[in-house]
Design a protein around this motif. Structure first.
Motif, short mmCIF file in Angstrom:
data_model
loop_
_atom_site.label_atom_id
_atom_site.label_comp_id
_atom_site.label_asym_id
_atom_site.label_seq_id
_atom_site.Cartn_x
_atom_site.Cartn_y
_atom_site.Cartn_z
N ASP A 88 -20.49 52.37 1.41
CA ASP A 88 -19.76 51.56 2.38
C ASP A 88 -20.56 50.34 2.83
OD1 ASP A 88 -17.42 53.02 2.48
OD2 ASP A 88 -18.20 54.40 3.97
N THR A 89 -21.88 50.49 2.89
CA THR A 89 -22.74 49.42 3.41
C THR A 89 -23.92 49.21 2.48
OG1 THR A 89 -22.12 49.93 5.70
CG2 THR A 89 -24.18 48.73 5.36
N TYR A 90 -24.15 47.95 2.12
CA TYR A 90 -25.28 47.64 1.26
C TYR A 90 -25.57 46.14 1.36
CZ TYR A 90 -21.23 46.82 -1.78
OH TYR A 90 -20.01 46.43 -2.28
N PRO A 91 -26.79 45.71 1.02
CA PRO A 91 -27.15 44.29 1.12
C PRO A 91 -26.63 43.51 -0.09
CG PRO A 91 -29.00 45.56 0.31
CD PRO A 91 -27.92 46.55 0.63
N PRO A 92 -26.69 42.17 -0.04
CA PRO A 92 -26.28 41.37 -1.20
C PRO A 92 -27.08 41.75 -2.44
CG PRO A 92 -26.54 39.98 0.74
CD PRO A 92 -27.08 41.33 1.11
N GLN A 93 -26.41 41.73 -3.59
CA GLN A 93 -27.06 42.09 -4.84
C GLN A 93 -27.15 40.92 -5.81
OE1 GLN A 93 -25.81 45.98 -6.36
NE2 GLN A 93 -24.65 46.26 -4.48
N GLY A 94 -26.78 39.74 -5.36
CA GLY A 94 -26.87 38.56 -6.20
C GLY A 94 -26.12 37.41 -5.56
N PHE B 179 -20.90 40.98 -5.79
CA PHE B 179 -22.33 41.03 -5.52
C PHE B 179 -22.66 40.72 -4.06
CE2 PHE B 179 -22.13 39.98 -10.10
CZ PHE B 179 -22.78 41.11 -10.59
N ALA B 180 -21.65 40.65 -3.23
CA ALA B 180 -21.87 40.35 -1.81
C ALA B 180 -22.43 41.56 -1.08
CB ALA B 180 -20.56 39.91 -1.16
N GLY B 181 -23.11 41.29 0.05
CA GLY B 181 -23.47 42.36 0.95
C GLY B 181 -22.23 42.84 1.70
N ARG B 182 -22.27 44.09 2.15
CA ARG B 182 -21.09 44.63 2.82
C ARG B 182 -21.53 45.52 3.97
NH1 ARG B 182 -16.78 48.18 -0.50
NH2 ARG B 182 -18.24 49.87 -0.08
N ILE B 183 -20.84 45.38 5.10
CA ILE B 183 -21.08 46.23 6.26
C ILE B 183 -19.76 46.89 6.63
CG2 ILE B 183 -21.74 46.28 8.69
CD1 ILE B 183 -23.53 43.89 8.17
N HIS B 184 -19.76 48.21 6.59
CA HIS B 184 -18.57 48.95 7.00
C HIS B 184 -18.60 49.14 8.52
CE1 HIS B 184 -15.23 51.76 6.77
NE2 HIS B 184 -15.91 52.59 7.55
N THR C 89 -15.36 45.78 23.77
CA THR C 89 -14.95 45.76 25.17
C THR C 89 -13.83 46.75 25.43
OG1 THR C 89 -15.54 43.43 25.25
CG2 THR C 89 -14.11 44.24 26.99
N MET C 90 -13.94 47.52 26.50
CA MET C 90 -12.93 48.50 26.91
C MET C 90 -12.71 49.56 25.84
SD MET C 90 -12.16 47.46 29.91
CE MET C 90 -10.70 48.43 30.27
N HIS C 91 -13.71 49.74 24.93
CA HIS C 91 -13.64 50.75 23.88
C HIS C 91 -12.40 50.58 23.01
CE1 HIS C 91 -17.01 52.87 25.67
NE2 HIS C 91 -16.42 52.75 26.84
N ARG C 92 -11.95 49.34 22.83
CA ARG C 92 -10.77 49.13 21.98
C ARG C 92 -11.12 49.50 20.53
NH1 ARG C 92 -11.72 44.02 23.52
NH2 ARG C 92 -9.62 43.80 24.38
N GLN C 93 -10.12 49.92 19.78
CA GLN C 93 -10.33 50.23 18.37
C GLN C 93 -10.79 48.97 17.66
OE1 GLN C 93 -9.95 53.26 17.21
NE2 GLN C 93 -10.48 52.83 15.08
N THR C 94 -11.74 49.11 16.74
CA THR C 94 -12.28 47.93 16.08
C THR C 94 -11.17 47.17 15.36
OG1 THR C 94 -13.90 47.17 14.47
CG2 THR C 94 -12.83 49.26 13.99
N LEU C 95 -11.22 45.86 15.46
CA LEU C 95 -10.21 45.00 14.85
C LEU C 95 -10.57 44.62 13.42
CD1 LEU C 95 -9.65 42.65 17.93
CD2 LEU C 95 -8.20 44.56 17.19
N ILE C 96 -11.85 44.79 13.08
CA ILE C 96 -12.35 44.48 11.74
C ILE C 96 -13.00 45.73 11.18
CG2 ILE C 96 -13.96 43.06 10.39
CD1 ILE C 96 -11.59 41.52 11.54
N ASN C 97 -12.69 46.08 9.94
CA ASN C 97 -13.31 47.30 9.40
C ASN C 97 -14.34 47.02 8.32
OD1 ASN C 97 -11.66 46.59 7.28
ND2 ASN C 97 -10.85 48.64 6.94
N ARG C 98 -14.46 45.76 7.91
CA ARG C 98 -15.46 45.48 6.88
C ARG C 98 -15.86 44.01 6.95
NH1 ARG C 98 -12.94 47.74 3.08
NH2 ARG C 98 -13.91 49.77 3.36
N LEU C 99 -17.17 43.78 6.86
CA LEU C 99 -17.73 42.42 6.85
C LEU C 99 -18.48 42.24 5.54
CD1 LEU C 99 -18.61 39.75 8.32
CD2 LEU C 99 -20.58 41.04 9.17
N TRP C 100 -18.14 41.17 4.82
CA TRP C 100 -18.80 40.82 3.55
C TRP C 100 -19.59 39.54 3.76
CZ3 TRP C 100 -17.11 43.70 -0.97
CH2 TRP C 100 -16.03 44.54 -0.75
N TYR C 101 -20.74 39.41 3.09
CA TYR C 101 -21.53 38.19 3.25
C TYR C 101 -22.40 37.95 2.01
CZ TYR C 101 -25.35 41.44 4.41
OH TYR C 101 -26.29 42.44 4.37
N GLY C 102 -22.66 36.68 1.75
CA GLY C 102 -23.50 36.32 0.61
C GLY C 102 -23.71 34.83 0.57
#
Length: 743
Positions: A555-561, A578-583, A590-603
């Motif tokens: 689910d989560t790993y750093p960029p690979q290229g 080859f992007a990094g990914r954060i699950h 705020t207010m313990h709301r359910q997360t609006l984003i479930n995955r962040l990709w970056y590279g």
């Protein structure tokens, strides 16, 4: 005397040993497919520009496998399926075809062909199960044909037979597929003879690599990894077999002489990995020069290579010349590649037009020449010394990301180089013969490292990599206990050992790199070791029957290229491969709301920072629950103004209460981008930006490095914040900032 700026292109052609030493069967097709697409055309294109000379490295394990395909003794599962009548395909083969016969970059190798694209879109939109349930035999037949056609290089598309297949498009028969495979074999048959012919004609120099592409310093002593990283965790059993280095080198030299009729002059050490301990064996085998990376030169000379905003090395006089290594066994020449220029071709130029990319490389080279002119200080327009810029890189894997497999880029670049009055392309041996090194390095001072960060962490130090080294050490010790099992008396045992010593298995083990075939690389490594024990008549350790690690999607790993996604808001899976990914999951914010984003990709690549935000399935919060997305960053090694976040009601806790230097805000409702820079007194000042975003199934963003005015190799910390009506909602990552570095 006046000199041009000399440029040495060194193309490294390599594939690991996909042939199991235990069964003799090929498990993966990449020698055959890359052989059809990448090796021959590269030198045939060069032959059209006789003024240009280059160097090509052919790894022995690649040559041997090419010959197996040429001789008809290599059969991989992909080839078996392609030559099977579609009516006779087993259920297992049909699943295999659906899963693996789209193994190609779809934008450049699948999308240009309507029938191949049609099948790919069905698999993507309807899913593999739907294809299994609805595809007819002809669908499989066409897919089998197109997977092989797409790997035939565009250089051959004008040939009558190939052009007829491309025009036919669909309804391929078994006989069509047989002829396509025969065409592949014809291309493979020409690879080695054409390299020999061009070398004898003087346009290329062909070099070699240790037999199965091992990391030589680690074969001598795995403690070599401590030179660059003293705190590294090493395997339980220290591997120390320096004689294996000589075996790899001797075999590569003998094989080279067999195919090319002369002794090799240059050696590409696997992964450009070097150490003082490997130099005597290289000299003993008669090699005249080796190649490594600028990071190794930097560590060796205590030089940190700074680059200006244009990417030009400021310590040009250190990097752009060969060196003579002095040892008690004799001397050896070494060149060091420009890492950034090599990466531009290998990872970034595919994302821009061929004409722009070729012009940029010429501009980079001209920038280096101007810098060297200023260094010489003569005030002339021609160089007074014969400087050498080395561009050395993988010669096969990058081209599938280029339009038409890189042909327009290479032709444009080669014409510009041919026409340029102050640039001259040379082979390395030719250059060294005319211009011996002026600079000298003591061999014992050579840094122990590779092209990746000047260390060996890609191949050792990770728990799974270390386990593999322990398995290898145990097998090597078993061979040591059989003094009668010499290379002549028991060649099978030694072939298996040398295959297992290759670098590629360790590359894929553990963290750092991943592919769709990790389990297969795991299997191949263990099969080589099993074959060794079987050749010795020893019982096979039970652990070799189990994978080294669990091969499952993380689910989560750093960029690979480097990545170059098309910013269209669709989140193409290959674009972000080859992007990094954060699950991101659970209740938070705020207010313990359910997360609006479930995955962040970056590279990144050399042009942009790329970010992608995925919402949970069946949910589109952008523009409703999320009004703005803020990208905030600061530079840990730059003294400059930083300001507080321009948001309301955000928690006074790290990293939200840090100060930031740049802020990019995407306003979903207004459909605009605002970019600002911190100034004095905790204020923000608007700046012009060329950032882009697209929103459809996900939010994709490209932020140009040029907007940030950073020099290469500058580190930055990045935080992503979600807001609505100016009020803070959530942030990612939650506990620590993303760290990126300008290429």
């Amino acid at each position: 005397m006046a000199y041009p700026l000399h440029i040495a292109f060194v193309w490294h052609q390599h594939q690991p040993l996909y042939k199991s030493c235990r069964t003799g069967q090929y498990l993966l097709p990449w020698v055959r497919l890359h052989g059809t697409k990448d090796y021959l055309d590269l030198i045939l294109v060069l032959a059209k520009y006789p003024r240009l000379k280059q160097t090509v490295n052919l790894v022995p394990s690649l040559i041997l496998q090419i010959e197996d395909y040429v001789n008809g003794v290599a059969l991989d599962p992909y080839l078996t399926a392609a030559l099977t009548p579609v009516e006779q395909l087993t259920d297992q083969q049909r699943w295999f075809i659906i899963e693996h016969f789209f193994d190609a970059h779809h934008r450049t190798m699948i999308d240009p062909h309507p029938r191949y694209r049609e099948l790919y879109e069905q698999r993507q939109t309807e899913g593999a199960v739907w294809c299994w349930q609805h595809w007819h035999p002809q669908d499989y037949g066409d897919l089998l044909a197109w997977h092989n056609l797409a790997w035939i290089d565009p250089f051959y598309w004008q040939e009558e037979e190939v052009s007829q297949w491309l025009a036919q498009g669909r309804n391929f028969s078994l006989s069509d597929r047989q002829r396509i495979i025969s065409k592949q074999r014809d291309i493979l048959r020409q690879i080695v003879p054409q390299h020999r012919a061009l070398q004898e004609a003087g346009q290329i120099e062909v070099t070699t690599t240790p037999y199965t592409h091992p990391i030589l310093p680690l074969l001598v002593d795995t403690d070599a990894a401590k030179v660059a990283v003293p705190q590294i965790t090493l395997p339980q059993h220290r591997f120390q077999y320096p004689h294996d280095v000589s075996r790899h080198l001797r075999r590569s030299r003998v094989l080279y002489e067999h195919y090319f009729g002369c002794a090799p002059r240059g050696l590409w050490p696997s992964e450009q990995s070097v150490s003082p301990a490997i130099l005597p064996a290289i000299i003993e085998q008669g090699f005249e020069w080796i190649c490594s990376d600028e990071a190794v030169l930097g560590w060796t000379t205590g030089t940190y290579f700074h680059r200006n905003e244009a990417g030009v090395v400021q310590e040009a006089a250190v990097l752009y010349q060969p060196y003579r290594l002095t040892t008690s066994s004799g001397d050896l020449n070494i060149i060091f590649r420009d890492h950034r220029l090599s990466d531009l071709i290998g990872f970034t130029y595919s994302a821009i037009s061929p004409e722009t990319a070729a012009a940029d490389l010429i501009q980079q080279l001209e920038g280096i020449r101007q810098h060297l002119l200023a260094y010489e200080g003569t005030g002339g327009t021609a160089l007074e010394q014969p400087w050498l810029v080395t561009i050395a890189l993988d010669g096969e894997n990058c081209w599938e990301y280029y339009p038409r497999d890189g042909l327009p880029f290479l032709e444009t670049l080669y014409q510009l180089l041919s026409d340029h009055p102050h640039l001259q392309c040379v082979s390395v041996a030719e250059y060294l013969q005319t211009h011996p090194p002026r600079a000298v390095l003591a061999g014992e001072s050579l840094h122990s490292g590779s092209w990746i960060d000047g260390n060996f962490c890609t191949w050792i130090g990770d728990p799974v990599k270390n386990k593999a080294w322990d398995y290898l050490a145990a097998a090597r010790q078993a061979l040591e206990h059989h003094p009668d099992a010499t290379e002549q008396a028991n060649p099978a045992a030694w072939e298996a050992l040398l295959a297992a010593e290759g670098s590629d298995w360790f590359w894929w083990f553990g963290e750092g790199h991943s592919s769709n075939h990790d389990a297969m690389f795991d299997q191949l490594f263990r099969e080589h070791l099993i074959a060794l024990y079987e050749a010795l008549g020893e019982p096979v350790p039970e652990y070799l029957n189990e994978p080294l690690e669990v091969h499952e999607a993380k689910d989560t790993y750093p960029p690979q290229g480097f990545i170059h996604p098309q910013i269209d808001g669709r989140g193409d899976e290959q674009d972000w491969n080859f992007a990094g990914r954060i699950h991101i999951g659970g209740n938070r914010g705020t207010m313990h709301r359910q997360t609006l984003i479930n995955r962040l990709w970056y590279g990144v690549d050399h042009l942009n920072i790329y970010m992608r935000l995925d919402a949970p399935a069946q949910k589109q919060p952008f523009g409703t629950e999320i009004g703005t997305v803020h990208f905030c960053w600061y530079y840990p090694n730059v003294v400059t103004y930083n300001s507080r976040l321009s948001l309301k009601e955000y928690p006074d806790e790290p990293p939200l209460n840090y100060l930031y230097h740049h802020q990019l805000v995407i306003d979903i409702e207004r459909q605009c981008i605002e970019f600002s820079e911190a100034i004095a007194n905790d204020q923000w000042q608007p700046r012009i930006t060329h950032a882009r975003y697209a929103l459809e199934t996900c939010l994709e963003v490209a932020i140009p490095w040029a907007d940030l005015h950073l020099k290469p190799d500058c580190g930055l910390h990045l935080l992503v914040i979600l807001a609505q009506h100016g009020y803070y909602l959530d942030h990612f990552p939650t506990e620590q900032l993303l760290f990126l570095r300008t290429p």
